[in-house]
Design a protein around this motif. Structure first.
Motif, PDB file in Angstrom:
ATOM      1  N   SER A  27     -11.518  -1.263   4.888  1.00 39.51           N
ATOM      2  CA  SER A  27     -11.426   0.189   5.089  1.00 39.51           C
ATOM      3  C   SER A  27     -10.508   0.518   6.255  1.00 39.51           C
ATOM      4  CB  SER A  27     -12.823   0.762   5.326  1.00 39.51           C
ATOM      5  OG  SER A  27     -13.680   0.449   4.246  1.00 39.51           O
ATOM      6  N   SER A  28     -10.530  -0.298   7.311  1.00 44.46           N
ATOM      7  CA  SER A  28      -9.627  -0.081   8.436  1.00 44.46           C
ATOM      8  C   SER A  28      -8.181  -0.297   8.008  1.00 44.46           C
ATOM      9  CB  SER A  28      -9.991  -1.009   9.603  1.00 44.46           C
ATOM     10  OG  SER A  28     -10.006  -2.364   9.187  1.00 44.46           O
ATOM     11  N   PHE A  29      -7.951  -1.248   7.103  1.00 47.27           N
ATOM     12  CA  PHE A  29      -6.606  -1.470   6.573  1.00 47.27           C
ATOM     13  C   PHE A  29      -6.139  -0.261   5.763  1.00 47.27           C
ATOM     14  CE2 PHE A  29      -3.878  -2.776   3.019  1.00 47.27           C
ATOM     15  CZ  PHE A  29      -2.797  -3.296   3.714  1.00 47.27           C
ATOM     16  N   VAL A  30      -7.029   0.331   4.977  1.00 47.61           N
ATOM     17  CA  VAL A  30      -6.686   1.530   4.211  1.00 47.61           C
ATOM     18  C   VAL A  30      -6.182   2.626   5.154  1.00 47.61           C
ATOM     19  CG1 VAL A  30      -7.609   3.405   2.789  1.00 47.61           C
ATOM     20  CG2 VAL A  30      -8.290   1.046   2.323  1.00 47.61           C
ATOM     21  N   LEU A  31      -6.909   2.836   6.252  1.00 47.88           N
ATOM     22  CA  LEU A  31      -6.525   3.891   7.195  1.00 47.88           C
ATOM     23  C   LEU A  31      -5.248   3.537   7.944  1.00 47.88           C
ATOM     24  CD1 LEU A  31     -10.048   4.785   8.637  1.00 47.88           C
ATOM     25  CD2 LEU A  31      -8.703   6.093   6.980  1.00 47.88           C
ATOM     26  N   CYS A  32      -5.081   2.264   8.275  1.00 46.92           N
ATOM     27  CA  CYS A  32      -3.878   1.830   8.990  1.00 46.92           C
ATOM     28  C   CYS A  32      -2.639   1.988   8.104  1.00 46.92           C
ATOM     29  CB  CYS A  32      -4.046   0.382   9.429  1.00 46.92           C
ATOM     30  SG  CYS A  32      -2.657  -0.259  10.408  1.00 46.92           S
ATOM     31  N   ALA A  33      -2.685   1.399   6.918  1.00 45.72           N
ATOM     32  CA  ALA A  33      -1.551   1.493   5.999  1.00 45.72           C
ATOM     33  C   ALA A  33      -1.317   2.939   5.572  1.00 45.72           C
ATOM     34  CB  ALA A  33      -1.792   0.610   4.779  1.00 45.72           C
ATOM     35  N   GLY A  34      -2.403   3.671   5.311  1.00 44.31           N
ATOM     36  CA  GLY A  34      -2.280   5.067   4.910  1.00 44.31           C
ATOM     37  C   GLY A  34      -1.684   5.926   6.009  1.00 44.31           C
ATOM     38  N   PRO A  51       0.804  -1.233   0.000  1.00 41.59           N
ATOM     39  CA  PRO A  51       0.000   0.000   0.000  1.00 41.59           C
ATOM     40  C   PRO A  51       0.829   1.270   0.000  1.00 41.59           C
ATOM     41  CG  PRO A  51      -0.152  -1.127   2.115  1.00 41.59           C
ATOM     42  CD  PRO A  51       0.512  -2.076   1.176  1.00 41.59           C
ATOM     43  N   THR A  52       2.036   1.222   0.572  1.00 40.74           N
ATOM     44  CA  THR A  52       2.888   2.418   0.549  1.00 40.74           C
ATOM     45  C   THR A  52       3.293   2.759  -0.874  1.00 40.74           C
ATOM     46  OG1 THR A  52       3.721   2.081   2.796  1.00 40.74           O
ATOM     47  CG2 THR A  52       5.066   3.420   1.340  1.00 40.74           C
ATOM     48  N   GLY A 104      -1.344  11.472   9.803  1.00 41.43           N
ATOM     49  CA  GLY A 104      -0.993  10.075   9.991  1.00 41.43           C
ATOM     50  C   GLY A 104      -1.510   9.526  11.302  1.00 41.43           C
ATOM     51  N   ILE A 105      -1.366  10.311  12.371  1.00 49.52           N
ATOM     52  CA  ILE A 105      -1.835   9.866  13.692  1.00 49.52           C
ATOM     53  C   ILE A 105      -3.354   9.749  13.721  1.00 49.52           C
ATOM     54  CG2 ILE A 105      -2.021  10.556  16.113  1.00 49.52           C
ATOM     55  CD1 ILE A 105       0.788  11.782  15.843  1.00 49.52           C
ATOM     56  N   VAL A 106      -4.042  10.731  13.147  1.00 53.81           N
ATOM     57  CA  VAL A 106      -5.513  10.668  13.096  1.00 53.81           C
ATOM     58  C   VAL A 106      -5.973   9.437  12.324  1.00 53.81           C
ATOM     59  CG1 VAL A 106      -7.585  11.791  12.150  1.00 53.81           C
ATOM     60  CG2 VAL A 106      -5.876  13.147  13.384  1.00 53.81           C
TER      61      VAL A 106
END
Length: 371
Positions: free
Chosen positions: A271-278, A66-67, A248-250
Motif C-alpha cells: 500500500s505504501s508503494f501504491v501511494l509512492c508510485a501514485g 505503475p505509471t 501528489g505531495i500528500v
C-alpha cells in the motif's frame, strides 16, 4: 461536479505514456553505458536509479510500470465517461472492459512463453500486461458502477485491507507479520493457486494477490482523470495543475509515513508503494499537462507520442523483432570508426533510432494496436 463533454485525447497523456515507455525500450541503456565508459558520478547515480531494489525500497525504474497503469486510469473518464454521458449503459461498456482485460492477460502469456513454445508445466502466467489488464479492468468496473464517494471508499478499503491481510495472515511455517520473499502471504497464496511456474520460483512480482492493491493504482489515475475532465468553467487548467501537485505531495507524505509500518515494496505492491508510485505519477502528469496542455509547448512531443500511441506494441515488439541486428547492419560499420566509448554510446542511440523509426512508420500509417 460538472464535467466537460469533450472526449478529445489529451496530448499530454500520450506524451507522458511515450516518455514512460521510452525508458524500458532502450532509454535506460543510455545511462548504463555512460556510467560504464565514463565513470562520471552523476551517470553512475542515474544508472543505479534504472535498476530495481532487491526487495524493499524505491528507485526511478520502479515507477515505469505503475505509471503506465496509472495512465490507463487517467484515460478512463475520457473514454468511458463520455460514452456514459451519451446514454450507453454500463452493462454494455463493461463487456468491452472485460474483453480488454482478458486480451491483455493473453498477450502477457504470449510475451512470457511464446506460442506453443513452452511446456504447460513450465509456463509463466502472471505478467506485466496481465496486471495492467486485470487491475485496470477492476478499476474501470468500479468506475462504471459506483459514484465518486464510493470510489474513494474502494480506494481506501483496498489499501487498508491489503495491509491488514499482509500483516496478520499467518503463513504456515513462518507465522504472521513477516514480509520477506520467503515468508509473505501474497507469495504463499500465489504458489497455491497459480499454475505453471512463478518468476522467482517462490515468488512472482506480478502475482494474483498483489494485483489487488494495484487496482488502487488504477483508481488513483481515475481520480486524476476526473479532475482533468472537469469543465474549465469550474476548475481552470492552472488550478488543475495545482490540485495535481498538491495531491501528489500528500500521497508521497502518506507513503513515507506508511513505509515505517508497511515497507515500500514493488514486488509485493504494498500500500505504501501504491501511494509512492501514485504520488510521483501524479506529479509527472501535472508537469506534462502544464507544459503541453496549459503552456501549449507541443513541438517537442512527437518523439514520445509516436511511442505512446502504440505503447503495447513497443512493449511487446522487442521479443519478436531483432532491432539490435538491424541497428548493427545499418550503423555498425560507421560506428566502428569511433573511439570505443563513443561507439558503445552510438550503438544505444542506433538501437533507439531503428526502433523509433519502426514505431513512426506505424504512426504515419495510423496502425495502432487497440485493445
Amino acid at each position: 461536479m460538472k464535467e466537460s463533454s469533450s472526449s478529445q485525447r489529451l496530448l499530454s497523456l500520450d506524451t507522458l505514456r511515450g516518455f514512460d515507455m521510452f525508458w524500458i525500450s532502450g532509454g535506460e541503456e543510455i545511462f548504463a553505458v555512460l556510467a560504464k565508459v565514463t565513470g562520471w558520478s552523476w551517470a553512475i547515480f542515474l544508472a543505479h536509479q534504472f535498476t530495481h531494489p532487491d526487495w524493499n525500497g524505491f528507485r526511478a525504474y520502479d515507477l515505469i510500470f505503475p505509471t503506465f497503469l496509472f495512465m490507463a486510469g487517467v484515460s478512463t473518464p475520457f473514454s468511458l465517461g463520455s460514452r456514459l454521458e451519451k446514454g450507453i449503459p454500463a452493462s454494455d461498456l463493461v463487456k468491452k472492459v472485460i474483453q480488454r482485460g482478458i486480451i491483455l492477460v493473453i498477450l502477457g502469456i504470449i510475451y512470457n512463453n511464446g506460442l506453443f513454445h513452452t511446456e504447460w508445466s513450465r509456463m509463466r502466467y502472471p505478467s506485466v500486461l496481465a496486471r495492467i489488464g486485470l487491475a485496470g479492468m477492476f478499476a474501470q468496473i468500479i468506475y462504471l458502477y459506483t459514484g465518486k464517494r464510493a470510489r474513494w471508499i474502494w480506494f481506501v478499503g483496498l489499501l487498508i485491507g491489503y495491509y491488514l491481510f499482509m500483516v496478520f495472515f499467518p503463513v504456515p511455517g513462518c507465522g504472521a507479520g513477516l514480509l520477506t520473499i520467503e515468508c509473505n502471504p501474497a507469495s504463499y497464496i500465489d504458489k497455491m493457486i497459480i499454475p505453471g511456474r512463478l518468476h522467482q520460483t517462490i515468488h512472482d512480482p506480478e502475482g494474483l494477490v498483489s494485483t489487488i492493491p494495484a487496482i488502487a493504482t488504477g483508481l488513483m489515475g481515475i481520480f486524476a482523470g476526473e479532475l482533468l475532465r472537469t469543465s474549465e468553467e469550474l476548475i481552470s487548467k492552472n488550478n488543475k495543475v495545482v490540485y495535481l501537485i498538491f495531491a501528489g505531495i500528500v500521497s508521497l507524505l502518506l507513503c513515507l509515513v506508511w513505509d515505517y509500518f508497511f515497507p515500500i515494496n514493488k514486488n509485493l505492491w504494498t500500500s505504501s508503494f501504491v501511494l509512492c508510485a501514485g504520488g510521483f505519477s501524479t506529479l509527472l502528469l501535472a508537469l506534462f499537462y502544464w507544459i503541453v496542455d496549459v503552456l501549449n509547448y507541443r513541438k517537442w512531443t512527437l518523439f514520445f507520442v509516436v511511442i505512446g500511441m502504440n505503447s503495447i506494441v513497443i512493449y511487446m515488439v522487442g521479443s519478436f523483432i531483432n532491432f539490435g541486428f538491424t541497428a548493427e547492419a545499418l550503423f555498425g560499420g560507421i560506428l566502428s570508426y569511433l573511439p570505443e566509448p563513443l561507439e558503445a554510446l552510438g550503438e544505444v542511440f542506433a538501437f533507439i533510432a531503428v526502433q523509433w523509426a519502426f514505431m513512426y512508420l506505424l504512426y504515419r500509417n495510423k496502425l495502432f494496436l487497440k485493445v
